[in-house]
Design an enzyme around this catalytic site. Sequence first.
Site, PDB file in Angstrom:
ATOM      1  N   GLU A  36     -11.047  -8.173   0.490  1.00 31.51           N
ATOM      2  CA  GLU A  36      -9.632  -7.864   0.681  1.00 31.51           C
ATOM      3  C   GLU A  36      -9.387  -6.614   1.538  1.00 31.51           C
ATOM      4  O   GLU A  36      -8.898  -5.608   1.043  1.00 31.51           O
ATOM      5  CB  GLU A  36      -8.940  -7.702  -0.676  1.00 31.51           C
ATOM      6  CG  GLU A  36      -9.666  -6.821  -1.688  1.00 31.51           C
ATOM      7  CD  GLU A  36      -8.895  -6.713  -3.003  1.00 31.51           C
ATOM      8  OE1 GLU A  36      -7.703  -6.385  -2.975  1.00 31.51           O
ATOM      9  OE2 GLU A  36      -9.498  -6.976  -4.058  1.00 31.51           O
TER      10      GLU A  36
ATOM     11  N   ARG B 218      -2.587  -6.838   4.037  1.00 30.78           N
ATOM     12  CA  ARG B 218      -3.855  -7.096   3.340  1.00 30.78           C
ATOM     13  C   ARG B 218      -4.037  -8.602   3.292  1.00 30.78           C
ATOM     14  O   ARG B 218      -3.053  -9.348   3.167  1.00 30.78           O
ATOM     15  CB  ARG B 218      -3.833  -6.498   1.923  1.00 30.78           C
ATOM     16  CG  ARG B 218      -5.100  -6.786   1.132  1.00 30.78           C
ATOM     17  CD  ARG B 218      -5.255  -5.945  -0.155  1.00 30.78           C
ATOM     18  NE  ARG B 218      -4.260  -6.227  -1.161  1.00 30.78           N
ATOM     19  CZ  ARG B 218      -3.230  -5.456  -1.435  1.00 30.78           C
ATOM     20  NH1 ARG B 218      -3.030  -4.340  -0.740  1.00 30.78           N
ATOM     21  NH2 ARG B 218      -2.367  -5.781  -2.376  1.00 30.78           N
TER      22      ARG B 218
ATOM     23  N   HIS C  62      -0.166  -0.382  -5.189  1.00 27.54           N
ATOM     24  CA  HIS C  62       0.135  -1.061  -6.460  1.00 27.54           C
ATOM     25  C   HIS C  62       1.639  -1.223  -6.661  1.00 27.54           C
ATOM     26  O   HIS C  62       2.156  -1.031  -7.756  1.00 27.54           O
ATOM     27  CB  HIS C  62      -0.489  -0.300  -7.639  1.00 27.54           C
ATOM     28  CG  HIS C  62      -1.970  -0.494  -7.731  1.00 27.54           C
ATOM     29  ND1 HIS C  62      -2.790   0.300  -8.485  1.00 27.54           N
ATOM     30  CD2 HIS C  62      -2.784  -1.404  -7.146  1.00 27.54           C
ATOM     31  CE1 HIS C  62      -4.046  -0.106  -8.366  1.00 27.54           C
ATOM     32  NE2 HIS C  62      -4.070  -1.148  -7.550  1.00 27.54           N
TER      33      HIS C  62
ATOM     34  N   HIS D 143      -8.739   1.663   0.419  1.00 24.98           N
ATOM     35  CA  HIS D 143      -9.318   1.084  -0.800  1.00 24.98           C
ATOM     36  C   HIS D 143     -10.611   0.354  -0.461  1.00 24.98           C
ATOM     37  O   HIS D 143     -10.964   0.206   0.699  1.00 24.98           O
ATOM     38  CB  HIS D 143      -8.314   0.147  -1.483  1.00 24.98           C
ATOM     39  CG  HIS D 143      -7.827  -0.981  -0.612  1.00 24.98           C
ATOM     40  ND1 HIS D 143      -8.609  -2.062  -0.282  1.00 24.98           N
ATOM     41  CD2 HIS D 143      -6.634  -1.188   0.005  1.00 24.98           C
ATOM     42  CE1 HIS D 143      -7.907  -2.896   0.481  1.00 24.98           C
ATOM     43  NE2 HIS D 143      -6.718  -2.382   0.688  1.00 24.98           N
TER      44      HIS D 143
ATOM     45  N   ASP E 200       0.436 -10.196  -3.216  1.00 23.39           N
ATOM     46  CA  ASP E 200      -0.860 -10.207  -3.906  1.00 23.39           C
ATOM     47  C   ASP E 200      -0.579 -10.834  -5.267  1.00 23.39           C
ATOM     48  O   ASP E 200      -0.016 -10.183  -6.157  1.00 23.39           O
ATOM     49  CB  ASP E 200      -1.366  -8.769  -4.038  1.00 23.39           C
ATOM     50  CG  ASP E 200      -2.758  -8.686  -4.653  1.00 23.39           C
ATOM     51  OD1 ASP E 200      -3.196  -9.676  -5.269  1.00 23.39           O
ATOM     52  OD2 ASP E 200      -3.392  -7.625  -4.530  1.00 23.39           O
TER      53      ASP E 200
ATOM     54  N   ASP F 184       9.735  -4.406 -32.216  1.00 27.03           N
ATOM     55  CA  ASP F 184       8.828  -5.409 -32.783  1.00 27.03           C
ATOM     56  C   ASP F 184       8.672  -6.632 -31.881  1.00 27.03           C
ATOM     57  O   ASP F 184       8.280  -7.703 -32.331  1.00 27.03           O
ATOM     58  CB  ASP F 184       9.305  -5.823 -34.184  1.00 27.03           C
ATOM     59  CG  ASP F 184      10.700  -6.429 -34.160  1.00 27.03           C
ATOM     60  OD1 ASP F 184      11.353  -6.343 -33.096  1.00 27.03           O
ATOM     61  OD2 ASP F 184      11.131  -6.964 -35.187  1.00 27.03           O
TER      62      ASP F 184
ATOM     63  N   TYR G 156      -2.643  -0.163   6.387  1.00 27.81           N
ATOM     64  CA  TYR G 156      -1.325   0.244   5.874  1.00 27.81           C
ATOM     65  C   TYR G 156      -0.826   1.420   6.714  1.00 27.81           C
ATOM     66  O   TYR G 156      -1.471   2.477   6.757  1.00 27.81           O
ATOM     67  CB  TYR G 156      -1.445   0.653   4.397  1.00 27.81           C
ATOM     68  CG  TYR G 156      -2.203  -0.384   3.584  1.00 27.81           C
ATOM     69  CD1 TYR G 156      -1.550  -1.466   3.006  1.00 27.81           C
ATOM     70  CD2 TYR G 156      -3.596  -0.296   3.451  1.00 27.81           C
ATOM     71  CE1 TYR G 156      -2.259  -2.426   2.289  1.00 27.81           C
ATOM     72  CE2 TYR G 156      -4.314  -1.256   2.744  1.00 27.81           C
ATOM     73  CZ  TYR G 156      -3.644  -2.313   2.157  1.00 27.81           C
ATOM     74  OH  TYR G 156      -4.348  -3.258   1.459  1.00 27.81           O
TER      75      TYR G 156
ATOM     76  N   GLU H   3      -6.646 -11.365   1.246  1.00 28.46           N
ATOM     77  CA  GLU H   3      -7.628 -11.355   0.154  1.00 28.46           C
ATOM     78  C   GLU H   3      -8.031 -12.769  -0.243  1.00 28.46           C
ATOM     79  O   GLU H   3      -7.170 -13.595  -0.552  1.00 28.46           O
ATOM     80  CB  GLU H   3      -7.019 -10.640  -1.067  1.00 28.46           C
ATOM     81  CG  GLU H   3      -7.921 -10.666  -2.294  1.00 28.46           C
ATOM     82  CD  GLU H   3      -7.365  -9.837  -3.458  1.00 28.46           C
ATOM     83  OE1 GLU H   3      -6.130  -9.661  -3.529  1.00 28.46           O
ATOM     84  OE2 GLU H   3      -8.168  -9.377  -4.279  1.00 28.46           O
TER      85      GLU H   3
ATOM     86  N   ASP I 129      -7.266 -14.237  -7.473  1.00 26.81           N
ATOM     87  CA  ASP I 129      -6.715 -13.000  -6.893  1.00 26.81           C
ATOM     88  C   ASP I 129      -6.585 -13.223  -5.385  1.00 26.81           C
ATOM     89  O   ASP I 129      -7.586 -13.180  -4.671  1.00 26.81           O
ATOM     90  CB  ASP I 129      -7.667 -11.840  -7.221  1.00 26.81           C
ATOM     91  CG  ASP I 129      -7.116 -10.495  -6.805  1.00 26.81           C
ATOM     92  OD1 ASP I 129      -5.949 -10.420  -6.387  1.00 26.81           O
ATOM     93  OD2 ASP I 129      -7.877  -9.498  -6.898  1.00 26.81           O
TER      94      ASP I 129
ATOM     95  N   HIS J 200     -13.904  -6.575  -5.474  1.00 22.30           N
ATOM     96  CA  HIS J 200     -14.343  -6.342  -6.863  1.00 22.30           C
ATOM     97  C   HIS J 200     -14.764  -7.682  -7.441  1.00 22.30           C
ATOM     98  O   HIS J 200     -14.405  -8.744  -6.918  1.00 22.30           O
ATOM     99  CB  HIS J 200     -13.189  -5.746  -7.678  1.00 22.30           C
ATOM    100  CG  HIS J 200     -11.889  -6.499  -7.511  1.00 22.30           C
ATOM    101  ND1 HIS J 200     -11.602  -7.626  -8.230  1.00 22.30           N
ATOM    102  CD2 HIS J 200     -10.842  -6.321  -6.653  1.00 22.30           C
ATOM    103  CE1 HIS J 200     -10.406  -8.084  -7.851  1.00 22.30           C
ATOM    104  NE2 HIS J 200      -9.932  -7.325  -6.889  1.00 22.30           N
TER     105      HIS J 200
END
Length: 431
Positions: A379, A400, A238, A345, A255, A36, A383, A402, A266, A349
């Site tokens: 971004e 990366r 990720h 990638h 990131d 809960d 890699y 961004e 971001d 976005h």
Amino acid sequence: MNINVYKKRRAKLAEQLPNNSVLLLPGADIQYRNADSAHPFRQESSFYYFSGFCEAESLIAIIKRDKELCSIVFVPPKDKLKEIWDGYREGPIGAVENFLFDKAYDNTQIDLMMPDILHGAEQVFYSIGKKQGFDQRVINWTTAASSKDRHSKSINITDATSLIGNIRLIKDDHEIDLIKKACDISAEAHIEAMKSVKDANTEQSIESLYLHEFSKRGARFPAYPPIVAGGENACVLHYVENDQDLNKNDLLLVDAGCEYEMYAADITRTFPVSGKFSDEQLEIYKIVLNAMNAAIDSVKEGNSIMMPQEISEKVITEGLVQVGILQGDPVELHKKGAFKDFYMHKIGHWLGLDVHDAGDYMEGDDFMRFKPGMITTIEPGIYISSSMKVEDKWKGIGIRIEDDILVTKDGNENLTKKVPSDPAEIESLMS
Ligand code: GLY
Ligand code: MN
Ligand code: MN
């Protein structure tokens, strides 16, 4: 913010609805982490955009019938006991008085009232497939509405994702101010991290630094789980474990962006744990930075959103050929997509209430073109994991960078440039 802004947004949405239709916007429910223990409540972004209302288990219905508009909201009922435990509720009276809905009811009445609300409508709009269990509820309501009158037209269910998303895609001045604030806070946190990483031993200690820097500037939550990836962990796109020790010879990719008053930033920066880039790290870094700068230059009104994508692919392909990681003619290699082993990638976005914000990427059969008020991330990355067939000296480098870019009338504004991306500036900040 003046609550009228939300009412005007509902009117703008209703303008785009056909006559005799109803649009449904479900809010978020409480989410449980375990047993809960609930996560802190976060309103669903579109629901918030059109209401400013932050209570769980609410539902908006915008009705356009005989060219007349009516906006209804269902909200948690007033409840003395529940309010003692969980806090104040507006109730239907507060929803009308303070949030300017035409009508409001207890959310316990939804299933009872919705067939009557939908009865006679030709179309019901909502974002299909987005909220668990909601599709079935809409089907039940439309079935019940249709069965009220054998001779009425059937009700078409239409996906409203693009309609809603494309309104959210163009940010108004108030939103831009909040996103700028989220970007400033996030940039300041990155600067603090760069200054202190030399004294840190673990990814987790850096993660906690970001959360603290966000929170003390008024942004209690990150906009998404931060990625704090030392060395080769950066090659897991990720990576959110953030639980490894830092190695002084590695780069650290972070990131991380905060959420400020519901709006996201971001930002990614990659910097050397020791404060100084190695020669190989610097060579790869400069390729990514060149891709980044060239891509940002192409974010301009009228340009296709594919332009920064293609530019970044080309710059990265040329750079990888120059350092000898790819062999061959850059034009041919680009056509073949050889860069995809290293840059797998997309360039970015939309950014707004959600980090991967609402809004289409296509307009008909073509890619969307940039318009003032849109905010996109840029971004690019490279890699190189240790399993790749490259010289050992490149292995374990993941980079990366961004930034968040606002399209303006005369070009663009980089909202996150406050935190350096130039390697010399980064080294000087870290020294
Ligand atoms: N932070 C998520 C992304 O860059 O898409
Ligand atoms: Mn991003
Ligand atoms: Mn990011």
